[in-house]
Design a protein around this motif. Structure first.
Motif, PDB file in Angstrom:
ATOM      1  N   THR B   8       0.859  -1.187   0.000  1.00  0.00           N
ATOM      2  CA  THR B   8       0.000   0.000   0.000  1.00  0.00           C
ATOM      3  C   THR B   8       0.893   1.234   0.000  1.00  0.00           C
ATOM      4  O   THR B   8       2.003   1.217   0.521  1.00  0.00           O
ATOM      5  N   LEU B   9       0.402   2.276  -0.641  1.00  0.00           N
ATOM      6  CA  LEU B   9       1.196   3.501  -0.784  1.00  0.00           C
ATOM      7  C   LEU B   9       0.570   4.621   0.035  1.00  0.00           C
ATOM      8  O   LEU B   9      -0.651   4.740   0.104  1.00  0.00           O
ATOM      9  N   ARG B  10       1.426   5.445   0.644  1.00  0.00           N
ATOM     10  CA  ARG B  10       0.899   6.583   1.404  1.00  0.00           C
ATOM     11  C   ARG B  10       0.524   7.726   0.482  1.00  0.00           C
ATOM     12  O   ARG B  10      -0.390   8.485   0.752  1.00  0.00           O
ATOM     13  N   ASP B  11       1.280   7.846  -0.601  1.00  0.00           N
ATOM     14  CA  ASP B  11       1.082   9.025  -1.449  1.00  0.00           C
ATOM     15  C   ASP B  11       0.259   8.702  -2.691  1.00  0.00           C
ATOM     16  O   ASP B  11       0.312   7.595  -3.211  1.00  0.00           O
ATOM     17  N   ASP B  12      -0.461   9.689  -3.142  1.00  0.00           N
ATOM     18  CA  ASP B  12      -1.232   9.529  -4.367  1.00  0.00           C
ATOM     19  C   ASP B  12      -0.294   9.449  -5.563  1.00  0.00           C
ATOM     20  O   ASP B  12       0.703  10.166  -5.617  1.00  0.00           O
ATOM     21  N   PRO B  13      -0.596   8.596  -6.520  1.00  0.00           N
ATOM     22  CA  PRO B  13       0.213   8.562  -7.738  1.00  0.00           C
ATOM     23  C   PRO B  13       0.064   9.879  -8.502  1.00  0.00           C
ATOM     24  O   PRO B  13      -1.015  10.461  -8.519  1.00  0.00           O
ATOM     25  N   ARG B  22      -6.801   7.015  -7.797  1.00  0.00           N
ATOM     26  CA  ARG B  22      -5.806   7.207  -6.743  1.00  0.00           C
ATOM     27  C   ARG B  22      -5.847   6.065  -5.737  1.00  0.00           C
ATOM     28  O   ARG B  22      -4.821   5.485  -5.386  1.00  0.00           O
ATOM     29  N   LEU B  23      -7.052   5.723  -5.283  1.00  0.00           N
ATOM     30  CA  LEU B  23      -7.157   4.714  -4.230  1.00  0.00           C
ATOM     31  C   LEU B  23      -6.870   3.311  -4.749  1.00  0.00           C
ATOM     32  O   LEU B  23      -6.265   2.492  -4.054  1.00  0.00           O
ATOM     33  N   ARG B  26      -3.161   3.264  -4.787  1.00  0.00           N
ATOM     34  CA  ARG B  26      -2.593   3.302  -3.434  1.00  0.00           C
ATOM     35  C   ARG B  26      -2.858   2.015  -2.669  1.00  0.00           C
ATOM     36  O   ARG B  26      -2.027   1.547  -1.894  1.00  0.00           O
ATOM     37  N   LEU B 532      -8.080   1.331   4.091  1.00  0.00           N
ATOM     38  CA  LEU B 532      -7.749   1.619   2.695  1.00  0.00           C
ATOM     39  C   LEU B 532      -8.208   0.493   1.763  1.00  0.00           C
ATOM     40  O   LEU B 532      -8.746   0.736   0.689  1.00  0.00           O
TER      41      LEU B 532
END
Lengths: 578, 578
Positions: B8-13, B22-23, B26, B532
């Protein structure tokens, strides 16, 4: 069947070469839509999805995780690994509206490598196995045999990622076990043969071959259990012979001996006591190598005269270069057609042409071979004394009776269809695309990979081929489009009512049923269709109903049984669960 | 989760424009692989397959039969229908190794038509509905919003075949009902709007639009239930006005009035009692039509000055021609830029340029419009008396408050994403490809067809978009990757044992479970990930275990409950079956 999108055909399609292709088309399972491209019709697509389900279940069971990539891919990753070029004409290339180069994925090593690079960074994340079941595209020079070699087909491709060689071995072994389970469940006989990895790069590789005469691949096996495809067979190399005391080479007039046969006849005349055969001669075959960058190189292969060059073996050795016939004798006056000898060959020779020899050409072996002059051959030319070479090549054909390389006995040759392929890719792709992870000591190490494929659409054809009989298709229960084919015959409304009620009962019990409810089709046509379509159990409701019986028939064995109406469902369920 | 291929990513692509995109990135559901091409990661592919399952079940339930065509197709059938050209740059075209033209299927009308032609020949075989769930390719000029508009995507496309118009109506209605069931099951809000059929040809057509601000399509609806996409809105046409007694046209000096605004100001000065507004003026807009064969044609559209030309509405009207800005005033001295008037327009005029007008321009309407001279306008120019036109065109924008064509009240405008589209194709494809069957009287009749599409990958994005909240994704149960997310927190072995045992119990009961067994990840990170990822139920096994309780939380409502360990499984099962 009165509403099923199906037309069975009496006649074989003109373009079908093999029995499974003929029957799949005649039985309305597939239909040609493009060169090397087939449409799955409703019954065929059910078989396809059943095979897909078995493959998916076993991949999930072994811990591989399913993902799905696009088929239309950018050029760059394939450029980085060299495959944009190496794939040659087999790759479908195109440009998008902005002029960017794209390709239709023939296999996805690059994309998986980049994906893992994108997400993972530590040895703790590994091992990892990912797979997809996806449409692949290869512009085959000769699409053939229906689903067996198409230009668009479905493949399960998976990839393993490990931080150590031992890890790769374990991942490879897990895939091998999963493949064994898959082909066992599909009822598909297979031989696991050692293979070359070809354009894939990498080291260890095995193929799952389904033995069948219509197969394109030749493989060998020995009584002791050795098995390999012909490309991978290593020649048993004789011991070198001491050079001391061997006779001196001598050139002889051998007029009109352009072939091995004529040469052997002359040799036997000249030296009747030597027992010369074709195996005494060294044949030097010229070919042209076409390298991926387009450059063309003449190459001479020296092999014993009793064997031909096996094009597939040679191609596997020189890949990614391709082999073409040599026609440029004009440009190379040093090559005397029909009389080419080792002394004119090699990088350091006057011709400068690379010279590769068969592994049987060891130091001390004596040969009759060309003397580089029309009508002349040299005798007792000793390898390692009178001539040298630039390298050894496994290009000679394998013959039945050749010894297995592991000493397990004489080889026999057979044909098969490749239904699965497992590779240890090693670090080729990870190197090219820079896939590294941190190891236990915080040091970057390159990931080592495996690549594993099963042709899903091809498996359907192989299963059809291996199970069909003179009546038609004959599906194993696990992948049949339906468990039972219920046939209602005649015009009696009671028959149709009984048949439909039985069909409903079987469906309620969890079976899938194909019900022939066509009102105006003769019993003979219905029986022929049922045999052609090949469901495992055929139930006929017809005249017997008046006597209270229904016929239950096993499609494979042909065994028939008259069963009281009330027991019919139970009997069919019993057969389906056996 | 310790082995799941997920980060999982903290930042938006950086390239993600809409929340669902985005989600999905992420949360590790999808990953960009090519321009307009996405890879499904394990969790994403489960959602995809769940949507696919719902679509397949409902298509089967309505009696449609599943087939599967190749994606790589020959040019010829698309040439026969004209779409090889009409698709323009949107079609991916390529050549195979023999130089044959091929394409990547954007939709398969031609192939289905040919298949049915191949197998069927009688009205008795009809009605027939076939479908496939397949990868489609379109070279979109502007791929956007992740899965919402890709260049490679999955579509369920189906086709109906009937021998009569009434049959087509019935087939169309069955599809419409099936689509309603599908979108209801997917929990996806929709509005069914009248649509133009565009490049598909044919007559009746409706779209299922999911209302959302991020949608690319604009649609209208009225309080009385009228709904249409803007392309399909028909203008309410005023009654013609008798010509008798209307004032004569008169040319006035209107210096420096290149815009409607400046012109209205001058008109109000000149004739203060007439109450002139922008709607009193007739604006003549020049565009260039580019026809499929490449020829370019100037075209003038006359619309009331209070409206702009709506590019989508105009394009839908002139398709397959495309619209480009007009720049060739040099070549057409008859067109006085800023002062173009109807008297210089029309096929029979001096310019010979085709002139189409808005439906509001009916005989007897009076207009202020260009007098074909710089600084001059003509007033009281009466339609049908002082000027004529070559045709009527629905090219003016629709404005909020415009009357619905069916009298159901004023229109409001909204945005939506097209999630389904149903068309009555009629006989266009059957005519082009000669699909005929014998009717009851033994006479050949041309088959009439319908075409029906659902964007499967797009539906995933639309569902994500409509269900997400500020914490992350929030899947409806029917398509969630797992029913339950079990989170074990802390370092206590008893916690992990209890969590695993609960997970096993839920799996045995038939639920799918995502189990967060990661040993070294903080509770905070685990909770954030669970929110998320968006499984419908989140179960936390942690500190409470010492007191014999487990937390069960509903992801959507946020409701939490402490449940005794022994009752936890039952509580979760209850929630899952609600």
């Amino acid at each position: 069947m009165s509403t099923l999108f199906l037309r069975t055909l009496r006649d074989d399609p003109a373009d079908a070469e093999v029995p499974s292709h003929r029957l799949l088309v005649r039985a309305g399972y597939i239909r040609r839509a493009a060169p090397g491209g087939f449409t799955w019709l409703p019954l065929g697509y059910r078989v396809f999805r059943n095979v897909e389900r078995v493959v998916r279940e076993e991949m999930d069971a072994m811990g591989a995780q399913e993902v799905h990539f696009p088929a239309l891919l950018p050029r760059e990753p394939y450029e980085a690994t060299g495959r944009w070029t190496e794939y040659g004409d087999n790759l479908f290339r195109l440009k998008d509206r902005r002029g960017a180069d794209m390709l239709l994925g023939p296999t996805h090593e690059e994309m998986f490598t980049l994906l893992v690079k994108d997400l993972y960074s530590s040895y703790k994340d590994l091992p990892l196995a990912l797979y997809q079941i996806q449409t692949k595209f290869r512009d085959e020079a000769r699409p053939r045999a229906g689903l067996l070699r198409g230009r668009e087909f479905t493949m399960k491709d998976s990839y393993s990622f490990d931080s150590s060689d031992a890890g790769l071995d374990a991942s490879y072994a897990r895939h091998r076990d999963a493949y064994i389970k898959i082909f066992d469940r599909l009822g598909l006989e297979y031989v696991i043969v050692s293979a070359m990895s070809g354009a894939m790069g990498g080291s260890k590789s095995e193929e799952f071959l389904h033995p069948t005469e219509i197969g394109e691949d030749t493989f060998v096996r020995s009584p002791g259990g050795y098995a390999a495809n012909v490309e991978a067979v290593r020649t048993v190399v004789p011991d070198p012979i001491p050079l001391d005391g061997l006779p001196a080479a001598h050139v002889e007039d051998t007029p009109d001996t352009p072939t091995i046969e004529t040469l052997v006849a002359v040799a036997q005349q000249l030296f009747p006591d030597e027992g010369h055969t074709a195996a005494s001669t060294l044949k030097n075959v010229v070919v042209t190598l076409v390298h991926p960058d387009g450059t063309r190189e003449p190459l001479v292969i020296g092999i014993p005269g009793d064997r031909e060059v096996d094009a597939k073996r040679l191609e596997a050795q020189v890949a990614p270069a391709e082999v073409e016939p040599f026609t440029d004798f004009d440009k190379h006056p040093g090559l005397v057609k029909g009389y080419i000898g080792p002394e004119a060959l090699g990088k350091d020779s006057e011709t400068g042409i690379r010279y590769l020899v068969d592994p049987r050409v060891v130091p001390g072996t004596r040969w009759i071979t060309g003397a580089n002059a029309v009508g002349k051959h040299v005798f007792d030319l000793v390898a390692g004394r009178d001539f040298t070479w630039d390298g050894v090549v496994e290009a000679a054909e394998v013959l039945p009776g050749d010894p297995a390389p592991d000493g397990s006995g004489p080889l026999e040759l057979a044909r098969g269809v490749e239904i699965g392929h497992i590779f240890q890719l090693g670090r080729k792709y990870a190197d090219a695309l820079d896939l590294q992870v941190l190891d236990e000591n915080g040091k970057l190490v390159t990931v080592t990979m495996g690549s594993y494929g099963i042709g899903v659409s091809r498996a359907v054809a192989a299963i059809a081929e291996s199970t069909l009989d003179e009546l038609g298709l004959c599906w194993p229960r696990e992948i049949a489009p339906a468990d039972v084919h219920v046939v209602a015959t005649g015009k009696d409304a009671a028959v149709f009512e009984a048949a439909e009620s039985l069909a409903q009962e079987l469906v309620s019990a969890g079976l899938t049923v194909l019900y022939d409810d066509r009102p105006k089709v003769s019993p003979g046509v219905k029986f022929k269709d049922a045999e052609l379509l090949g469901m495992p159990t055929i139930v006929t409701v017809g005249r017997g109903l008046a006597d209270g019986v229904i016929e239950v028939r096993d499609r494979r064995t042909g065994e028939r049984e008259e069963v009281p109406v009330a027991e019919a469902a139970a009997r069919v369920l019993d057969a389906a669960r056996r």
